[in-house]
Write a protein that holds these residues in place. Structure first.
Motif, PDB file in Angstrom:
ATOM      1  N   TYR A  89     103.302  50.376   5.409  1.00 48.00           N
ATOM      2  CA  TYR A  89     103.919  50.995   6.449  1.00 48.00           C
ATOM      3  C   TYR A  89     104.556  49.771   7.088  1.00 48.00           C
ATOM      4  O   TYR A  89     104.872  49.824   8.225  1.00 48.00           O
ATOM      5  N   GLY A  90     104.911  48.874   6.305  1.00 43.69           N
ATOM      6  CA  GLY A  90     105.672  47.590   6.890  1.00 43.69           C
ATOM      7  C   GLY A  90     104.768  46.850   7.703  1.00 43.69           C
ATOM      8  O   GLY A  90     103.748  47.249   8.148  1.00 43.69           O
ATOM      9  N   THR A  91     105.284  45.601   7.941  1.00 48.64           N
ATOM     10  CA  THR A  91     104.453  44.608   8.654  1.00 48.64           C
ATOM     11  C   THR A  91     105.370  43.998   9.742  1.00 48.64           C
ATOM     12  O   THR A  91     104.651  43.205  10.551  1.00 48.64           O
ATOM     13  N   ASP A  92     106.561  44.520  10.080  1.00 45.59           N
ATOM     14  CA  ASP A  92     107.166  44.151  11.381  1.00 45.59           C
ATOM     15  C   ASP A  92     107.994  45.477  11.842  1.00 45.59           C
ATOM     16  O   ASP A  92     108.136  46.289  10.926  1.00 45.59           O
ATOM     17  N   LEU A  93     108.555  45.315  12.679  1.00 48.15           N
ATOM     18  CA  LEU A  93     109.305  46.516  13.474  1.00 48.15           C
ATOM     19  C   LEU A  93     110.452  47.187  12.431  1.00 48.15           C
ATOM     20  O   LEU A  93     110.579  48.337  12.447  1.00 48.15           O
ATOM     21  N   LEU A  94     111.218  46.129  12.058  1.00 50.13           N
ATOM     22  CA  LEU A  94     112.391  46.554  11.323  1.00 50.13           C
ATOM     23  C   LEU A  94     112.061  47.076  10.039  1.00 50.13           C
ATOM     24  O   LEU A  94     112.336  48.078   9.529  1.00 50.13           O
ATOM     25  N   ALA A  95     111.115  46.638   9.256  1.00 53.77           N
ATOM     26  CA  ALA A  95     110.278  47.275   8.144  1.00 53.77           C
ATOM     27  C   ALA A  95     109.745  48.690   8.489  1.00 53.77           C
ATOM     28  O   ALA A  95     110.079  49.680   7.535  1.00 53.77           O
ATOM     29  N   LYS A  96     109.164  48.885   9.631  1.00 62.79           N
ATOM     30  CA  LYS A  96     108.753  50.023   9.863  1.00 62.79           C
ATOM     31  C   LYS A  96     109.710  51.050  10.032  1.00 62.79           C
ATOM     32  O   LYS A  96     109.675  52.302   9.715  1.00 62.79           O
ATOM     33  N   ALA A  97     110.831  50.510  10.879  1.00 64.72           N
ATOM     34  CA  ALA A  97     111.793  51.527  11.243  1.00 64.72           C
ATOM     35  C   ALA A  97     112.444  51.901   9.724  1.00 64.72           C
ATOM     36  O   ALA A  97     112.946  53.269   9.573  1.00 64.72           O
ATOM     37  N   SER A  98     112.846  51.066   8.716  1.00 67.04           N
ATOM     38  CA  SER A  98     113.402  51.428   7.755  1.00 67.04           C
ATOM     39  C   SER A  98     112.480  52.464   6.808  1.00 67.04           C
ATOM     40  O   SER A  98     113.292  53.426   6.339  1.00 67.04           O
ATOM     41  N   ALA A 161     112.874  51.767   0.948  1.00 67.01           N
ATOM     42  CA  ALA A 161     112.996  51.123   2.492  1.00 67.01           C
ATOM     43  C   ALA A 161     113.214  49.792   2.101  1.00 67.01           C
ATOM     44  O   ALA A 161     113.230  48.941   3.098  1.00 67.01           O
ATOM     45  N   GLY A 162     113.305  49.268   1.010  1.00 69.53           N
ATOM     46  CA  GLY A 162     113.475  47.780   0.629  1.00 69.53           C
ATOM     47  C   GLY A 162     113.002  47.359  -0.699  1.00 69.53           C
ATOM     48  O   GLY A 162     112.984  48.337  -1.633  1.00 69.53           O
ATOM     49  N   ASP A 163     112.431  46.180  -0.749  1.00 68.49           N
ATOM     50  CA  ASP A 163     111.815  45.698  -2.011  1.00 68.49           C
ATOM     51  C   ASP A 163     110.361  45.882  -2.310  1.00 68.49           C
ATOM     52  O   ASP A 163     109.997  45.452  -3.260  1.00 68.49           O
ATOM     53  N   GLU A 164     109.727  46.693  -1.445  1.00 64.12           N
ATOM     54  CA  GLU A 164     108.304  46.621  -1.504  1.00 64.12           C
ATOM     55  C   GLU A 164     107.968  48.221  -1.554  1.00 64.12           C
ATOM     56  O   GLU A 164     108.737  49.080  -0.691  1.00 64.12           O
TER      57      GLU A 164
END
Length: 223
Positions: A89-98, A161-164
């Motif tokens: 679930y992401g490790t920072d605000l931007l990752a979570k938002a994505s 949501a990205g590369d992960e």
């Protein structure tokens, strides 16, 4: 040892299997308590105390009870952020938002047409319910438009949501599994270069393979 969390519902349910995949990704011990929908156990008073809408899954973590599979998954990842797949679930605000953005896309855009197709194509025949060809065509067209967006996105990044791998990808597993392996419309997914590559990657994760095993238990061996 902490008491295992409890998941109420049949593993065949798309919403239940979403929660099971999340628990496995996060290495969280759980107890699966099967609820027979055919017998109406999801409408009984004791179950309605856990899930007031009489749907599955219901989720219990000691004195905490939750419903709605995507909310349960967010809870699991936040509570156990330092174990299992830490980036789920992401490790920072931007990752979570994505991740949230694509979780919303799954819930609002992908889930409605894919759920309709899964019911019409995979479950209606088993339940001896007449298929609605008009509804099938309509939802095939809706799903194709969503997958066109996904195809473009997955040409730009490995996962949604990205590369992960994240909850955004995980949330798509249940319906896509049925579409690809339980209907004759699998090419809707597999014929698209980027979507097909993505599906091949996410569906072969160990967590999801375990969920599929729970849905299709091996027959007992004869002595």
């Amino acid at each position: 040892m902490a008491t295992p969390v409890k998941v109420y519902g049949p593993p065949m349910s798309t919403a239940v299997s979403r929660v099971l995949a999340c628990l496995l990704e996060k290495d969280v011990p759980f107890q699966l308590i099967n609820i027979s929908m055919a017998k109406g156990e999801h409408k009984k008073p004791d179950f309605l105390k856990l899930q007031p809408f009489g749907q599955v899954p219901a989720f219990q973590d000691e004195s905490t009870t939750l419903f709605e599979s995507r909310a349960i998954c967010r809870y699991i990842t936040e509570k156990h952020q330092n174990q299992g797949n830490k980036g789920l679930y992401g490790t920072d605000l931007l990752a979570k938002a994505s991740i949230d953005q694509w979780l919303e896309a799954e819930g609002q855009s992908f889930n409605p047409p894919s759920s309709t197709l899964v019911f019409q194509l995979a479950f209606a025949p088993r339940m001896k319910i007449k298929q609605d060809e008009g509804l099938i065509k309509q939802n095939e067209a809706k799903l194709a438009k969503v997958l066109d967006v996904y195809e473009k996105r997955l040409g730009e990044s490995r996962y949604l949501a990205g590369d992960e791998f994240s909850l955004a990808d995980l949330s798509h597993l249940p319906n896509t599994q049925y579409l690809v392996n339980g209907t004759d419309r699998g090419e809707t997914i597999t014929s698209r270069k980027n979507v097909g590559r993505w599906w091949s990657e996410i569906s072969t994760r160990e967590s999801w393979k375990k969920v599929v095993e729970m849905q299709n238990p091996a027959p007992p061996r004869s002595a």
